[in-house]
Design a protein around this motif. Structure first.
Motif, PDB file in Angstrom:
ATOM      1  N   UNK A 244       1.389  -0.971   0.050  1.00  0.00           N
ATOM      2  CA  UNK A 244       0.129   0.013   0.506  1.00  0.00           C
ATOM      3  C   UNK A 244       0.740   1.393   0.129  1.00  0.00           C
ATOM      4  N   UNK A 245       0.459   1.994  -0.941  1.00  0.00           N
ATOM      5  CA  UNK A 245       1.336   3.509  -0.582  1.00  0.00           C
ATOM      6  C   UNK A 245       0.408   4.461  -0.329  1.00  0.00           C
ATOM      7  N   UNK A 246       1.735   5.157   1.025  1.00  0.00           N
ATOM      8  CA  UNK A 246       1.257   6.503   1.411  1.00  0.00           C
ATOM      9  C   UNK A 246       1.913   7.213   1.330  1.00  0.00           C
ATOM     10  N   UNK A 247       1.593   8.531   1.489  1.00  0.00           N
ATOM     11  CA  UNK A 247       1.469  10.381   0.713  1.00  0.00           C
ATOM     12  C   UNK A 247       1.018  10.519   2.349  1.00  0.00           C
ATOM     13  N   UNK A 248       2.471  10.995   2.583  1.00  0.00           N
ATOM     14  CA  UNK A 248       2.622  12.008   4.002  1.00  0.00           C
ATOM     15  C   UNK A 248       3.311  13.836   2.912  1.00  0.00           C
ATOM     16  N   UNK A 249       2.078  14.606   3.795  1.00  0.00           N
ATOM     17  CA  UNK A 249       2.340  15.850   3.400  1.00  0.00           C
ATOM     18  C   UNK A 249       2.892  16.397   4.362  1.00  0.00           C
ATOM     19  N   UNK A 250       3.553  17.616   3.965  1.00  0.00           N
ATOM     20  CA  UNK A 250       4.129  18.640   5.697  1.00  0.00           C
ATOM     21  C   UNK A 250       4.863  19.462   5.182  1.00  0.00           C
ATOM     22  N   UNK A 251       3.545  20.649   6.107  1.00  0.00           N
ATOM     23  CA  UNK A 251       3.379  21.992   5.552  1.00  0.00           C
ATOM     24  C   UNK A 251       3.796  22.857   7.051  1.00  0.00           C
ATOM     25  N   UNK A 252       4.821  23.703   7.063  1.00  0.00           N
ATOM     26  CA  UNK A 252       5.214  24.546   8.054  1.00  0.00           C
ATOM     27  C   UNK A 252       3.780  25.040   9.262  1.00  0.00           C
TER      28      UNK A 252
ATOM     29  N   UNK B 289       5.754  21.572  12.097  1.00  0.00           N
ATOM     30  CA  UNK B 289       5.268  21.520  11.449  1.00  0.00           C
ATOM     31  C   UNK B 289       4.215  20.642  11.183  1.00  0.00           C
ATOM     32  N   UNK B 290       3.259  21.091  10.505  1.00  0.00           N
ATOM     33  CA  UNK B 290       1.686  19.173  10.189  1.00  0.00           C
ATOM     34  C   UNK B 290       1.966  18.302   9.280  1.00  0.00           C
ATOM     35  N   UNK B 291       1.272  18.046   9.704  1.00  0.00           N
ATOM     36  CA  UNK B 291       1.392  16.675   8.019  1.00  0.00           C
ATOM     37  C   UNK B 291       0.048  15.952   8.096  1.00  0.00           C
ATOM     38  N   UNK B 292      -0.966  15.531   6.796  1.00  0.00           N
ATOM     39  CA  UNK B 292      -1.509  14.315   6.626  1.00  0.00           C
ATOM     40  C   UNK B 292      -1.131  13.471   5.901  1.00  0.00           C
ATOM     41  N   UNK B 293      -1.352  12.544   6.036  1.00  0.00           N
ATOM     42  CA  UNK B 293      -1.148  10.627   5.871  1.00  0.00           C
ATOM     43  C   UNK B 293      -2.677  10.644   4.742  1.00  0.00           C
ATOM     44  N   UNK B 294      -2.078  10.094   3.235  1.00  0.00           N
ATOM     45  CA  UNK B 294      -3.437   9.842   2.253  1.00  0.00           C
ATOM     46  C   UNK B 294      -2.768   8.480   1.759  1.00  0.00           C
TER      47      UNK B 294
ATOM     48  N   UNK C 202       8.384  14.886   9.750  1.00  0.00           N
ATOM     49  CA  UNK C 202       8.191  16.305  10.605  1.00  0.00           C
ATOM     50  C   UNK C 202       8.631  16.399  12.138  1.00  0.00           C
ATOM     51  N   UNK C 203       8.817  17.462  12.049  1.00  0.00           N
ATOM     52  CA  UNK C 203       9.020  18.466  12.936  1.00  0.00           C
ATOM     53  C   UNK C 203       7.853  18.979  13.763  1.00  0.00           C
ATOM     54  N   UNK C 204       7.300  18.020  14.322  1.00  0.00           N
ATOM     55  CA  UNK C 204       6.043  18.372  14.714  1.00  0.00           C
ATOM     56  C   UNK C 204       6.051  19.641  15.287  1.00  0.00           C
ATOM     57  N   UNK C 205       6.101  20.474  15.991  1.00  0.00           N
ATOM     58  CA  UNK C 205       6.719  21.393  16.665  1.00  0.00           C
ATOM     59  C   UNK C 205       6.403  22.798  15.868  1.00  0.00           C
TER      60      UNK C 205
END
Length: 79
Positions: free
Chosen positions: A1-9, A72-77, A67-70
């Motif tokens: 299965x493929x997962x895409x993690x998008x990380x943004x400030x 950055x936020x992230x979402x997983x698809x 991700x540096x959760x301090x």
């Protein structure tokens, strides 16, 4: 299965790369561009077949390393 993690400030965190991209776009004549935020996308090929378990594993990877959760936020698809 493929997962895409998008990380943004996170909102409110300075984004010098996004600021530089926005400035460069303006210099190239692209008018009407507002705030630009730059992030990253990481695609993972996971051996897990269960979507719920695959999402949980990808989220744990993002929290612990990707991700540096301090700042950055992230979402997983899943795909």
């Amino acid at each position: 299965m493929r997962a895409r993690v998008t990380i943004m400030p996170k909102t409110g965190v300075l984004d010098p790369q996004g600021k530089a991209i926005g400035h460069a776009l303006g210099s190239l004549g692209f008018a009407g561009v507002g705030e630009v935020r730059a992030g990253k996308v990481i695609e993972l090929e996971l051996s897990e077949a269960d979507p719920a378990k695959a999402r949980a594993v990808a989220e744990e990877m993002a929290r612990r390393l990707l991700a540096n959760t301090v700042i950055e936020s992230f979402k997983v698809e899943l795909a």
